[in-house]
Each structure stands twice: as C-alpha cells, then as structure tokens.
Design a protein around this motif. Structure first.
Motif, mmCIF file in Angstrom:
data_model
loop_
_atom_site.group_PDB
_atom_site.id
_atom_site.type_symbol
_atom_site.label_atom_id
_atom_site.label_comp_id
_atom_site.label_asym_id
_atom_site.label_seq_id
_atom_site.Cartn_x
_atom_site.Cartn_y
_atom_site.Cartn_z
ATOM 1 N N ASP A 197 -4.408 62.202 12.971
ATOM 2 C CA ASP A 197 -4.195 63.595 12.552
ATOM 3 C C ASP A 197 -4.734 63.896 11.161
ATOM 4 O O ASP A 197 -4.652 65.022 10.699
ATOM 5 C CB ASP A 197 -2.685 63.918 12.560
ATOM 6 N N ARG A 198 -5.238 62.889 10.476
ATOM 7 C CA ARG A 198 -5.618 63.115 9.075
ATOM 8 C C ARG A 198 -6.920 63.893 8.961
ATOM 9 O O ARG A 198 -7.787 63.818 9.845
ATOM 10 C CB ARG A 198 -5.762 61.773 8.359
ATOM 11 N N ASN A 199 -7.043 64.645 7.846
ATOM 12 C CA ASN A 199 -8.326 65.220 7.462
ATOM 13 C C ASN A 199 -9.052 64.279 6.510
ATOM 14 O O ASN A 199 -10.267 64.133 6.570
ATOM 15 C CB ASN A 199 -8.126 66.579 6.794
ATOM 16 N N GLU A 218 -13.174 50.757 3.328
ATOM 17 C CA GLU A 218 -12.393 50.221 4.444
ATOM 18 C C GLU A 218 -11.262 51.184 4.809
ATOM 19 O O GLU A 218 -11.026 51.471 5.983
ATOM 20 C CB GLU A 218 -11.834 48.852 4.041
ATOM 21 N N ALA A 219 -10.595 51.714 3.775
ATOM 22 C CA ALA A 219 -9.496 52.660 4.029
ATOM 23 C C ALA A 219 -10.028 53.938 4.684
ATOM 24 O O ALA A 219 -9.411 54.486 5.601
ATOM 25 C CB ALA A 219 -8.780 52.987 2.721
ATOM 26 N N ASN A 220 -11.177 54.394 4.207
ATOM 27 C CA ASN A 220 -11.741 55.642 4.762
ATOM 28 C C ASN A 220 -12.044 55.534 6.253
ATOM 29 O O ASN A 220 -12.076 56.528 6.959
ATOM 30 C CB ASN A 220 -13.016 56.030 4.005
ATOM 31 N N THR A 259 2.309 55.004 -0.840
ATOM 32 C CA THR A 259 2.671 53.873 0.018
ATOM 33 C C THR A 259 1.794 53.819 1.263
ATOM 34 O O THR A 259 1.392 52.750 1.698
ATOM 35 C CB THR A 259 4.161 54.013 0.426
ATOM 36 N N VAL A 260 1.518 54.981 1.856
ATOM 37 C CA VAL A 260 0.536 55.053 2.949
ATOM 38 C C VAL A 260 -0.559 56.039 2.542
ATOM 39 O O VAL A 260 -0.321 56.949 1.754
ATOM 40 C CB VAL A 260 1.172 55.483 4.302
ATOM 41 N N LYS A 261 -1.744 55.818 3.069
ATOM 42 C CA LYS A 261 -2.912 56.576 2.614
ATOM 43 C C LYS A 261 -3.235 57.798 3.477
ATOM 44 O O LYS A 261 -4.156 58.544 3.158
ATOM 45 C CB LYS A 261 -4.157 55.676 2.565
ATOM 46 N N CYS A 262 -2.523 57.967 4.577
ATOM 47 C CA CYS A 262 -2.783 59.122 5.445
ATOM 48 C C CYS A 262 -1.493 59.928 5.614
ATOM 49 O O CYS A 262 -0.396 59.367 5.592
ATOM 50 C CB CYS A 262 -3.277 58.672 6.816
ATOM 51 N N ASN A 275 -1.622 46.304 3.172
ATOM 52 C CA ASN A 275 -2.733 45.520 2.644
ATOM 53 C C ASN A 275 -3.539 46.302 1.597
ATOM 54 O O ASN A 275 -3.954 45.754 0.578
ATOM 55 C CB ASN A 275 -3.636 45.121 3.817
ATOM 56 N N PHE A 276 -3.729 47.600 1.839
ATOM 57 C CA PHE A 276 -4.482 48.416 0.876
ATOM 58 C C PHE A 276 -3.745 48.509 -0.455
ATOM 59 O O PHE A 276 -4.330 48.350 -1.517
ATOM 60 C CB PHE A 276 -4.729 49.828 1.439
ATOM 61 N N LEU A 277 -2.451 48.758 -0.374
ATOM 62 C CA LEU A 277 -1.674 48.910 -1.604
ATOM 63 C C LEU A 277 -1.614 47.588 -2.383
ATOM 64 O O LEU A 277 -1.825 47.564 -3.602
ATOM 65 C CB LEU A 277 -0.255 49.397 -1.256
ATOM 66 N N CYS A 301 -10.280 53.392 8.240
ATOM 67 C CA CYS A 301 -9.155 52.672 8.855
ATOM 68 C C CYS A 301 -8.543 53.444 10.041
ATOM 69 O O CYS A 301 -8.347 54.654 9.976
ATOM 70 C CB CYS A 301 -8.087 52.410 7.795
ATOM 71 N N GLN A 302 -8.249 52.699 11.087
ATOM 72 C CA GLN A 302 -7.583 53.267 12.282
ATOM 73 C C GLN A 302 -6.371 52.394 12.631
ATOM 74 O O GLN A 302 -6.003 52.298 13.789
ATOM 75 C CB GLN A 302 -8.550 53.243 13.473
ATOM 76 N N LYS A 303 -5.819 51.712 11.623
ATOM 77 C CA LYS A 303 -4.808 50.695 11.927
ATOM 78 C C LYS A 303 -3.468 51.253 12.384
ATOM 79 O O LYS A 303 -2.650 50.527 12.919
ATOM 80 C CB LYS A 303 -4.589 49.780 10.710
ATOM 81 N N CYS A 304 -3.220 52.527 12.085
ATOM 82 C CA CYS A 304 -1.954 53.086 12.574
ATOM 83 C C CYS A 304 -2.190 54.509 13.077
ATOM 84 O O CYS A 304 -3.263 55.090 12.883
ATOM 85 C CB CYS A 304 -0.850 53.036 11.509
HETATM 86 S S1 SF4 Z 1 -2.014 55.146 6.868
HETATM 87 FE FE1 SF4 Z 1 -3.071 53.310 6.124
HETATM 88 S S2 SF4 Z 1 -3.021 51.887 7.857
HETATM 89 FE FE2 SF4 Z 1 -2.606 53.935 8.679
HETATM 90 S S3 SF4 Z 1 -4.622 54.710 9.288
HETATM 91 FE FE3 SF4 Z 1 -4.225 55.443 7.196
HETATM 92 S S4 SF4 Z 1 -5.221 53.913 5.892
HETATM 93 FE FE4 SF4 Z 1 -4.997 52.980 7.931
#
Ligand code: SF4
Length: 212
Positions: free
Chosen positions: A49-51, A37-39, A109-112, A130-132, A41-44
């Motif tokens: 910009d993430r790789n 789900e995290a992989n 704290t954040v995954k990206c 939610n992920f954390l 994720c487009q919630k923010c």
């Molecule tokens: S930082 Fe977290 S909430 Fe934002 S896109 Fe990445 S996984 Fe999703």
C-alpha cells in the motif's frame, strides 16, 4: 585513521576516547546500498500500500539517532520522516535542545506506512528490524532517543509503560549506547497536558548524557 586521531597520536595523546563516528567510504556505500534495498523491499505486507519507503533523513554522522513509530500519510507521500504537525513539534523540541534536524538522524521502527495509521504489528516490525539495526550500526550514534511506546518496545524489548521507561538510561542491545525514551510528538499533540513532560525528558538528557 582520521586526521584528528593521527595528529593526537603523533603528539602521544591517548585517542581511545575518540568516537569513530566518521563515515568511511565503505560505510557511505553501505548506507546507499541499504537505502536502495529498502526502496525495493517487499518483505512485509506494508509494501503493497505504500507510495514511498521512508528510509530516514538527517546527518549520517550524527551523535543523536532518533527513532519514531511508523510513517504517516504525509511521510508516505513525500518519503520523508516526521513532517506535518508532529514533525514540526519534533523540530521545536530539537531547537530547545540547541539542535537542528541536520544535527541528528531521524527514522522509524518500520519504513512503510501501515494502512489507516494503525500501529505496525510484530511481524512487520520484525521484518523491518534489519534496516533499523544496520542504520544504527553504520551511524554509530552516541545516544539513541526512542519516541513513543512502539519504538521503546522494539528497541528495548519491553512492555513496560512509558511512565516507567522515561527519565531512565537504557542501553541499545548489548552496546554501551545510552538510549532514552521520550513521548512521541503525535501523542503530545493529542494530549497537550503532557507537553511539559518533554521538558523533563530534555532536562534529564542534558544532565545525564554528554554528546558534545
Ligand atoms: S516496512 Fe520494512 S520490511 Fe516491510 S516492506 Fe517496508 S521496508 Fe520492507
């Protein structure tokens, strides 16, 4: 019921103290699903910009759960948390606690990665919470270590300075999980004069928290 608990129960020994930190098949599946789900994720806005999503790494049955701030450049490129110089220092800190990275679970704290390594903002932290929270719930650690102010603010819902938060036992939300605040390794690299304080933090943990 675990084999250990089963045997103790047969021997009429109280098992209420046993930590149920073994991961059930359901939990393993949940962890796998959560990572997927995290992989995706487009919630923010950090998604754009993430790789790589840096979900977390380590022992999914760990007693010690470590939370940093946000992935940096190298973490973003590899998908692994705490590599590079700060990661090396974290490994050394763990070594001095007689721990390896395989003994703990490490995430952020954040995954990206926030662009230019800026601090994640409150909207991004909230989107990723939610992920954390689910990671903590699935691992059910005996102790949580918060590395730096961003993690402390997020988990303890406080704006107190680091100097006030260190060497105190806090608790994660309404649980009995003791939660400690350490300086972030990246801060210690920028402020070598503060390095000795991490030994105070380790000593405080040794004297006050039993994770054996
Ligand atoms: S930082 Fe977290 S909430 Fe934002 S896109 Fe990445 S996984 Fe999703």
């Amino acid at each position: 019921m675990s084999r250990k608990k089963e045997l103790l129960t047969l021997m009429n020994i109280d098992t209420s103290w046993l930590k149920t930190n073994y991961i059930t098949e359901n939990n393993q599946q949940s962890f796998h699903d959560l990572r997927l789900e995290a992989n995706n994720c487009q919630k923010c806005q950090l998604a754009y910009d993430r790789n790589n999503v840096v979900f977390g790494k380590g022992n999914e049955k760990a007693d010690i759960f470590i939370i940093g701030e946000a992935p940096g450049k190298e973490e973003d490129l590899t998908g692994e948390p705490f590599i590079g110089r700060a990661g090396k220092l974290l490994t050394e800190i763990l070594f001095s606690m007689n721990l390896s990275r395989d003994d703990v679970y490490i995430t952020n704290t954040v995954k990206c990665r926030p662009p230019e390594n800026r601090n994640p903002n409150s909207e991004e932290i909230s989107s990723c919470s939610n992920f954390l929270d689910k990671q903590i719930s699935l691992i059910s650690p005996k102790v949580i270590i918060l590395l730096g102010k961003i993690a402390a603010e997020r988990i303890l819902n406080t704006s107190e300075p680091m100097s006030f938060l260190r060497t105190k036992i806090h608790y994660y939300k309404d649980t009995a999980i003791p939660t400690l605040v350490f300086y972030h390794p990246a801060y210690l690299l920028r402020s070598p004069g503060e390095k000795k304080k991490v030994w105070e933090d380790i000593l405080f943990m040794r004297e006050n928290i039993n994770v054996s």
